[in-house]
Design a protein around this motif. Structure first.
Motif, PDB file in Angstrom:
ATOM      1  N   THR A   1       0.741  -1.335   0.051  1.00 35.25           N
ATOM      2  CA  THR A   1      -0.023  -0.024  -0.057  1.00 35.25           C
ATOM      3  C   THR A   1       0.933   1.149   0.174  1.00 35.25           C
ATOM      4  O   THR A   1       2.089   1.389   0.744  1.00 35.25           O
ATOM      5  CB  THR A   1      -0.830  -0.019   1.379  1.00 35.25           C
ATOM      6  N   VAL A   2       0.570   2.214  -0.992  1.00 36.20           N
ATOM      7  CA  VAL A   2       1.344   3.448  -0.835  1.00 36.20           C
ATOM      8  C   VAL A   2       0.217   4.632  -0.580  1.00 36.20           C
ATOM      9  O   VAL A   2      -0.821   4.649  -1.181  1.00 36.20           O
ATOM     10  CB  VAL A   2       1.927   3.747  -2.131  1.00 36.20           C
ATOM     11  N   THR A   3       0.725   5.424   0.357  1.00 36.73           N
ATOM     12  CA  THR A   3      -0.568   6.377   0.995  1.00 36.73           C
ATOM     13  C   THR A   3      -0.179   7.639   0.426  1.00 36.73           C
ATOM     14  O   THR A   3       0.656   7.917  -0.317  1.00 36.73           O
ATOM     15  CB  THR A   3      -0.498   6.305   2.719  1.00 36.73           C
TER      16      THR A   3
ATOM     17  N   VAL B   1       5.058   3.787   2.602  1.00 32.77           N
ATOM     18  CA  VAL B   1       4.854   2.365   1.822  1.00 32.77           C
ATOM     19  C   VAL B   1       4.458   1.064   2.927  1.00 32.77           C
ATOM     20  O   VAL B   1       5.348   1.423   3.901  1.00 32.77           O
ATOM     21  CB  VAL B   1       6.040   1.809   1.079  1.00 32.77           C
ATOM     22  N   TYR B   2       3.574   0.515   2.833  1.00 33.29           N
ATOM     23  CA  TYR B   2       3.468  -0.568   3.878  1.00 33.29           C
ATOM     24  C   TYR B   2       3.276  -2.065   3.117  1.00 33.29           C
ATOM     25  O   TYR B   2       2.849  -1.998   1.792  1.00 33.29           O
ATOM     26  CB  TYR B   2       1.961  -0.435   4.233  1.00 33.29           C
ATOM     27  N   ILE B   3       3.938  -2.859   3.675  1.00 32.64           N
ATOM     28  CA  ILE B   3       3.837  -4.332   3.151  1.00 32.64           C
ATOM     29  C   ILE B   3       2.962  -4.922   4.119  1.00 32.64           C
ATOM     30  O   ILE B   3       3.105  -5.178   5.174  1.00 32.64           O
ATOM     31  CB  ILE B   3       5.094  -4.838   3.086  1.00 32.64           C
ATOM     32  N   ASP B   4       1.691  -5.382   3.589  1.00 33.69           N
ATOM     33  CA  ASP B   4       0.621  -5.832   4.535  1.00 33.69           C
ATOM     34  C   ASP B   4       0.509  -4.514   5.415  1.00 33.69           C
ATOM     35  O   ASP B   4       0.027  -3.487   4.980  1.00 33.69           O
ATOM     36  CB  ASP B   4       0.517  -7.172   5.006  1.00 33.69           C
ATOM     37  N   ASP B   5       0.458  -4.891   6.573  1.00 34.50           N
ATOM     38  CA  ASP B   5       0.151  -3.604   7.460  1.00 34.50           C
ATOM     39  C   ASP B   5       1.363  -2.985   8.238  1.00 34.50           C
ATOM     40  O   ASP B   5       1.103  -2.368   9.044  1.00 34.50           O
ATOM     41  CB  ASP B   5      -0.768  -4.354   8.407  1.00 34.50           C
ATOM     42  N   PHE B   6       2.294  -3.508   7.516  1.00 32.86           N
ATOM     43  CA  PHE B   6       3.678  -2.866   8.392  1.00 32.86           C
ATOM     44  C   PHE B   6       4.516  -1.911   7.404  1.00 32.86           C
ATOM     45  O   PHE B   6       4.850  -2.159   6.260  1.00 32.86           O
ATOM     46  CB  PHE B   6       4.738  -4.110   8.689  1.00 32.86           C
TER      47      PHE B   6
ATOM     48  N   TYR C   1       2.366   9.898 -10.239  1.00 31.08           N
ATOM     49  CA  TYR C   1       2.681   8.473 -10.904  1.00 31.08           C
ATOM     50  C   TYR C   1       4.261   8.217 -10.883  1.00 31.08           C
ATOM     51  O   TYR C   1       4.463   6.976 -10.637  1.00 31.08           O
ATOM     52  CB  TYR C   1       2.473   8.977 -12.449  1.00 31.08           C
ATOM     53  N   GLY C   2       5.012   9.270 -10.617  1.00 31.55           N
ATOM     54  CA  GLY C   2       6.433   8.954 -10.420  1.00 31.55           C
ATOM     55  C   GLY C   2       6.770   8.051  -9.381  1.00 31.55           C
ATOM     56  O   GLY C   2       7.637   7.094  -9.376  1.00 31.55           O
ATOM     57  N   PHE C   3       6.217   8.479  -8.317  1.00 24.73           N
ATOM     58  CA  PHE C   3       6.282   7.571  -7.180  1.00 24.73           C
ATOM     59  C   PHE C   3       6.093   6.233  -7.004  1.00 24.73           C
ATOM     60  O   PHE C   3       6.571   5.373  -6.559  1.00 24.73           O
ATOM     61  CB  PHE C   3       5.919   8.340  -5.756  1.00 24.73           C
ATOM     62  N   VAL C   4       4.744   6.041  -7.739  1.00 23.14           N
ATOM     63  CA  VAL C   4       4.199   4.697  -7.986  1.00 23.14           C
ATOM     64  C   VAL C   4       4.975   3.771  -8.721  1.00 23.14           C
ATOM     65  O   VAL C   4       5.153   2.754  -8.639  1.00 23.14           O
ATOM     66  CB  VAL C   4       2.752   4.979  -8.484  1.00 23.14           C
ATOM     67  N   ALA C   5       5.696   4.697  -9.869  1.00 23.22           N
ATOM     68  CA  ALA C   5       6.634   3.847 -10.753  1.00 23.22           C
ATOM     69  C   ALA C   5       7.876   3.589 -10.021  1.00 23.22           C
ATOM     70  O   ALA C   5       8.583   2.318 -10.261  1.00 23.22           O
ATOM     71  CB  ALA C   5       6.910   4.769 -11.717  1.00 23.22           C
TER      72      ALA C   5
END
Length: 128
Positions: A53-55, A60-65, A98-102
């Motif tokens: 998840t990216v807020t 950045v979270y991997i599952d809930d961490f 978009y750049g950060f998601v990339a």
């Protein structure tokens, strides 16, 4: 002969049941993000999936961490060492650049993930 009084046990069990019923909806999976809306098919599957998840504040979270970008790739590599399927799903807020998601997608690919799915929400109103 005396019987065991189970009334206090039943009372405690009912209280615990009520507590679990009240708190279960609060145990949401993942961070809260506004997902982009698309018309896409639901991907069937029953396997446990890794969700990244990216807020809106570029966390950045991997599952809930929560993890930082410096160690993100290493953590993913470690996670996928033991998993037979190299699949992950990305949840990114629709307002993120978009750049950060990339960048996040590139780190996921470099960690050896072969399939990356993008999680979106369906449109709530129908098109005419």
């Amino acid at each position: 002969m005396s019987d065991i009084n189970v009334t206090p046990l039943v009372d405690v069990m009912l209280v615990l049941l009520i507590i679990f019923m009240v708190t279960a909806p609060m145990m949401k999976h993942g961070m809260d993000v506004n997902l982009p809306k698309t018309e896409a098919k639901v991907i069937p599957g029953e396997d446990e999936r890794l969700i990244i998840t990216v807020t809106t504040d570029n966390k950045v979270y991997i599952d809930d961490f929560e993890t930082d970008m410096a160690s993100f790739r290493n953590k993913l590599e470690h996670i996928f060492q033991t998993r037979p399927n190299k699949e992950a799903f990305l949840r990114a807020d629709e307002t993120i650049q978009y750049g950060f998601v990339a960048q996040v997608l590139a780190q996921i690919r470099e960690a050896g993930v072969t399939k990356v799915g993008m999680i979106t929400e369906p449109y709530t109103t129908k098109k005419k």
